[in-house]
Design a protein around this motif. Structure first.
Motif, short mmCIF file in Angstrom:
data_model
loop_
_atom_site.label_atom_id
_atom_site.label_comp_id
_atom_site.label_asym_id
_atom_site.label_seq_id
_atom_site.Cartn_x
_atom_site.Cartn_y
_atom_site.Cartn_z
N ARG A 140 0.85 -1.20 0.00
CA ARG A 140 0.00 0.00 0.00
C ARG A 140 0.88 1.24 0.00
NH1 ARG A 140 -1.20 -2.51 4.55
NH2 ARG A 140 -3.44 -2.67 4.13
N LYS A 141 0.26 2.33 -0.40
CA LYS A 141 0.93 3.63 -0.37
C LYS A 141 0.51 4.37 0.90
CE LYS A 141 -0.68 4.95 -4.36
NZ LYS A 141 -0.92 5.81 -5.54
N ILE A 142 1.50 4.81 1.66
CA ILE A 142 1.22 5.48 2.94
C ILE A 142 1.87 6.86 2.95
CG2 ILE A 142 1.47 5.40 5.45
CD1 ILE A 142 1.52 2.41 5.32
N LEU A 143 1.07 7.87 3.26
CA LEU A 143 1.60 9.21 3.48
C LEU A 143 1.87 9.38 4.97
CD1 LEU A 143 2.12 12.23 2.72
CD2 LEU A 143 -0.31 12.62 3.19
N LEU A 160 9.49 7.28 11.03
CA LEU A 160 8.32 6.42 10.87
C LEU A 160 8.24 5.90 9.44
CD1 LEU A 160 5.78 5.08 11.89
CD2 LEU A 160 4.53 7.19 11.40
N ALA A 161 8.47 6.77 8.46
CA ALA A 161 8.43 6.32 7.07
C ALA A 161 9.45 5.21 6.83
CB ALA A 161 8.70 7.51 6.14
N ASN A 162 10.62 5.35 7.40
CA ASN A 162 11.64 4.30 7.24
C ASN A 162 11.16 2.97 7.80
OD1 ASN A 162 13.30 6.25 6.13
ND2 ASN A 162 14.53 6.54 7.98
N SER A 163 10.52 3.04 8.98
CA SER A 163 10.02 1.81 9.60
C SER A 163 8.90 1.19 8.78
CB SER A 163 9.53 2.10 11.02
OG SER A 163 10.61 2.38 11.89
N LEU A 164 8.05 2.02 8.19
CA LEU A 164 6.96 1.50 7.37
C LEU A 164 7.48 0.93 6.05
CD1 LEU A 164 4.31 4.32 7.93
CD2 LEU A 164 4.43 2.09 9.05
N THR A 165 8.49 1.57 5.49
CA THR A 165 9.09 1.09 4.24
C THR A 165 9.68 -0.30 4.44
OG1 THR A 165 9.55 3.35 3.51
CG2 THR A 165 10.80 1.58 2.46
N LYS A 166 10.30 -0.52 5.59
CA LYS A 166 10.87 -1.84 5.89
C LYS A 166 9.79 -2.93 5.87
CE LYS A 166 12.78 -1.04 9.85
NZ LYS A 166 13.55 -1.24 11.12
N ARG A 167 8.55 -2.52 6.05
CA ARG A 167 7.44 -3.47 6.10
C ARG A 167 6.68 -3.55 4.78
NH1 ARG A 167 8.99 -1.77 10.89
NH2 ARG A 167 8.78 -3.22 12.64
N SER A 188 10.60 5.02 19.37
CA SER A 188 9.14 5.09 19.52
C SER A 188 8.44 4.90 18.18
CB SER A 188 8.74 6.43 20.15
OG SER A 188 9.26 6.56 21.45
N MET A 189 9.02 5.41 17.12
CA MET A 189 8.41 5.25 15.80
C MET A 189 8.50 3.80 15.32
SD MET A 189 7.07 8.15 15.16
CE MET A 189 6.76 8.11 16.94
N GLU A 190 9.55 3.10 15.68
CA GLU A 190 9.64 1.68 15.34
C GLU A 190 8.57 0.89 16.09
OE1 GLU A 190 11.06 -2.01 13.77
OE2 GLU A 190 11.17 0.08 13.09
N SER A 191 8.36 1.22 17.37
CA SER A 191 7.29 0.56 18.13
C SER A 191 5.93 0.85 17.51
CB SER A 191 7.32 1.01 19.59
OG SER A 191 8.50 0.60 20.23
#
Length: 597
Positions: free
Chosen positions: A440-443, A455-462, A556-559
């Motif tokens: 999915r695309k997340i802003l 947070l974007a980095n953590s979401l990109t990893k997923r 905290s953003m990784e959590s």
């Protein structure tokens, strides 16, 4: 050689002279039966009045190197280098700030600490400094990565886990000690009962006095027993119910004596019972404790009467920074320094007019306004703490060992596990969470250049395709329009808010509120996350999905990313009530609320 060292050598024949030379072997402290009190008392007898007054000052200097001149130091102190500041004043303590160019890395700090200690040991007094900093974790840290970062006090409060709070303090304390820092101005023991408190907020563990007390005790033990450094409970007599920031104005706490006993006092009593080494004063007026209108820092009824007399505190009392506006509102700088000592303070932190204030204290003692006996008692406490935290006999640290002690893989992993427990899911009305593993695309938008990117980095990893549109604390209409446009082109928007409730300074909170409301109006999936105070939801109650992280560091953003994707279930529980906007007595979400799946 210092008076302490002369006494140790003369009485016990210990060869500790080598400790005065950087890199030399350091002998162990003198064994019993000579006590620390005897050593400190003997040292006191060999000090001049000016030597003693110097030990009552805690200073800083601009720059990351003790030998490097800085014009800002010349303007403040009349000398250019940090080493010259130490030589001129022979201060008892020192404080580091990242915002004053003190910090570039843990290894640099270890070297800087050694330089400062060498300068202290070259003076006629030969007494090492107690170097301190404010490493509260969470939103107040002076030393960032690679030092281990945690979620902060309110994140600990959300977990209710005192064992983890102690572990975090132990790791933080050991890392500070490796950098030559022997005192942390932590933990914050204030009970944040006011959702509009601009200066404490998530720096507090909770609005519940019992939870704050338990967490405070845990961290005192982590710092002092596990790490072997000094802890400092702050801000006495309690800064948790104010709508003014004492950096800029003089707050008044209108608690009755019964309310103070029930709300503010328990955490400080618990810290004292746990053996807290130091307590920091607050620049606040508490009429029920002292009707004079003087801030607690300058109040003898509060510091000597309540803290020493009623609560029985025997340790070191240090003022909050004397450069803050609140303590300077009523008296001139010279008078502030004298009154703080008259009130019962042992050390003066960050005097804004050091020459004037040093002379004022010396003159006050010579005139009899302040008794030399009181000065002796304060300096004795300072010396005893130097003995207790080991800096007297081991003033130096090894910069080469920083990599094995600071930010180790084990410490970072422990921190992540602790912070993982803190994320609180407040609303999930649309059942948008947890996200599926589908692409999915997340802003990621809202507050924080580093935080949104983390947070974007953590979401990109997923597996997400992420776009970042950082808007700041007071987003412009153009920034809001841009974020809305990008939201319409993405599947999911995660918007980060930071004190969106606070509309006092250039209306930043109102602009964040508009950002959230405009994003919600797109009809797309919007996940709102408060990355500081959890109170923001009261100002955009239509948001169907809302979480609180209590901190905005990468950990905290990784959590948060783990929770968003369902890798872990949210287990944090609100450690405060979230009141209805404009109605502080009515809870929108109550203490203990927290959803999961």
């Amino acid at each position: 050689m210092s008076a302490l060292r002369r006494f140790a050598v003369g009485s016990l024949g210990l060869a500790i002279i080598g400790a005065l030379v950087p890199g030399s072997a350091v002998s162990a402290p003198p064994p019993e039966p000579v006590t620390n009190l005897q050593l400190a008392t003997k040292a006191l007898q060999g000090m001049t009045l000016e030597d003693k007054i110097g030990q009552m000052f805690v200073l800083f200097a601009y720059g990351p190197d003790a030998s490097k001149p800085d014009a800002r130091n010349t303007a403040l102190y009349g000398v250019a280098t940090p080493a010259e500041v130490v030589a001129k004043y022979k201060p008892g303590g020192w404080i580091y700030f990242n915002a004053r160019d003190n910090v570039t890395s843990p290894t640099q700090l270890a070297t800087y600490s050694n330089q400062l200690q060498a300068a202290a040991l070259k003076t006629g007094l030969h007494l090492p400094l107690t170097i301190a900093t404010d490493q509260e974790q969470g939103v107040v840290v002076r030393i960032g990565p690679p030092a281990t970062q945690f979620g902060g006090n309110m994140a600990h409060g959300a977990t209710r886990d005192t064992k983890d709070a102690r572990t975090a303090a132990g790791i933080t304390g050991r890392e500070l000690k490796a950098m030559g820092i022997r005192q942390d101005y932590a933990p914050v023991a204030d009970v944040n009962v006011n959702a509009l408190n601009p200066v404490i907020g998530v720096r507090s563990f909770s609005s519940d006095p019992k939870l704050v007390s338990d967490m405070t005790v845990a961290q005192v033990r982590g710092y002092q027993e596990d790490a072997g450094i000094m802890a400092t409970a702050k801000h006495f007599p309690g800064h948790g119910d104010t709508v003014d920031d004492s950096h800029n104005a003089l707050p008044t706490i209108n608690h009755t004596r019964a309310q103070w006993d029930a709300i503010d006092a328990p955490s400080f009593k618990a810290a004292i019972k746990a053996g807290i080494d130091s307590i920091m004063t607050a620049h606040i007026v508490v009429p029920s404790l002292d009707p004079s209108g003087d801030p607690a820092t300058l109040s003898k009824p509060i510091l000597t009467g309540v803290l020493r007399g009623e609560l029985g505190f025997k340790g070191l009392v240090i003022t909050d920074a004397l450069e803050m506006a609140a303590v300077r509102a009523k008296y001139g700088d010279a008078e502030v320094a004298v009154r703080a000592i008259e009130a019962g303070a042992d050390q003066l932190l960050l005097p804004p007019a050091p020459d004037v204030q040093f002379k004022a204290v010396v003159d006050a003692v010579k005139s009899g306004r302040i008794s030399e006996r009181q000065v002796n008692e304060s300096v004795l406490r300072v010396l005893l703490m130097k003995l207790k935290n080991g800096v007297l006999f081991q003033p130096y640290v090894d910069p080469a060992k920083i990599a094995t002690k600071v930010g180790t893989p084990a410490s970072l992993a422990t921190a992540q596990k602790i912070v993982d427990k803190s994320v609180t899911l407040v609303k999930n009305d649309a059942k948008a969470l947890p996200l599926t593993k589908d692409p999915r695309k997340i802003l990621v938008t809202g507050w924080g250049v580093t935080t949104t990117q983390s947070l974007a980095n953590s979401l990109t990893k997923r597996g997400a395709t992420t776009t970042v549109a950082q808007t700041g604390a007071a987003p412009t209409d153009a920034a809001i329009a841009d974020a809305v446009s990008k939201a319409q082109a993405n599947d999911v928007t995660v918007v980060l808010t930071q004190k969106a409730w606070d509309t006092k300074v250039v209306d930043p909170g109102a602009k964040q509120q508009k950002l959230v409301k405009d994003l919600l109006a797109t009809g797309k999936t919007v996940i709102v996350v408060a990355v500081r105070d959890p109170y923001d939801i009261a100002y955009f109650t239509a948001a169907p999905t809302y979480l609180a992280t209590y901190g905005y560091a990468a950990v905290s953003m990784e959590s948060l990313a783990k929770v968003l994707y369902g890798e872990i279930a949210p287990t944090g529980k609100l450690p405060v009530d979230i009141p209805v906007a404009g109605d502080p007595a009515t809870p929108l979400y109550k203490f203990g609320h927290g959803l999961s799946w």
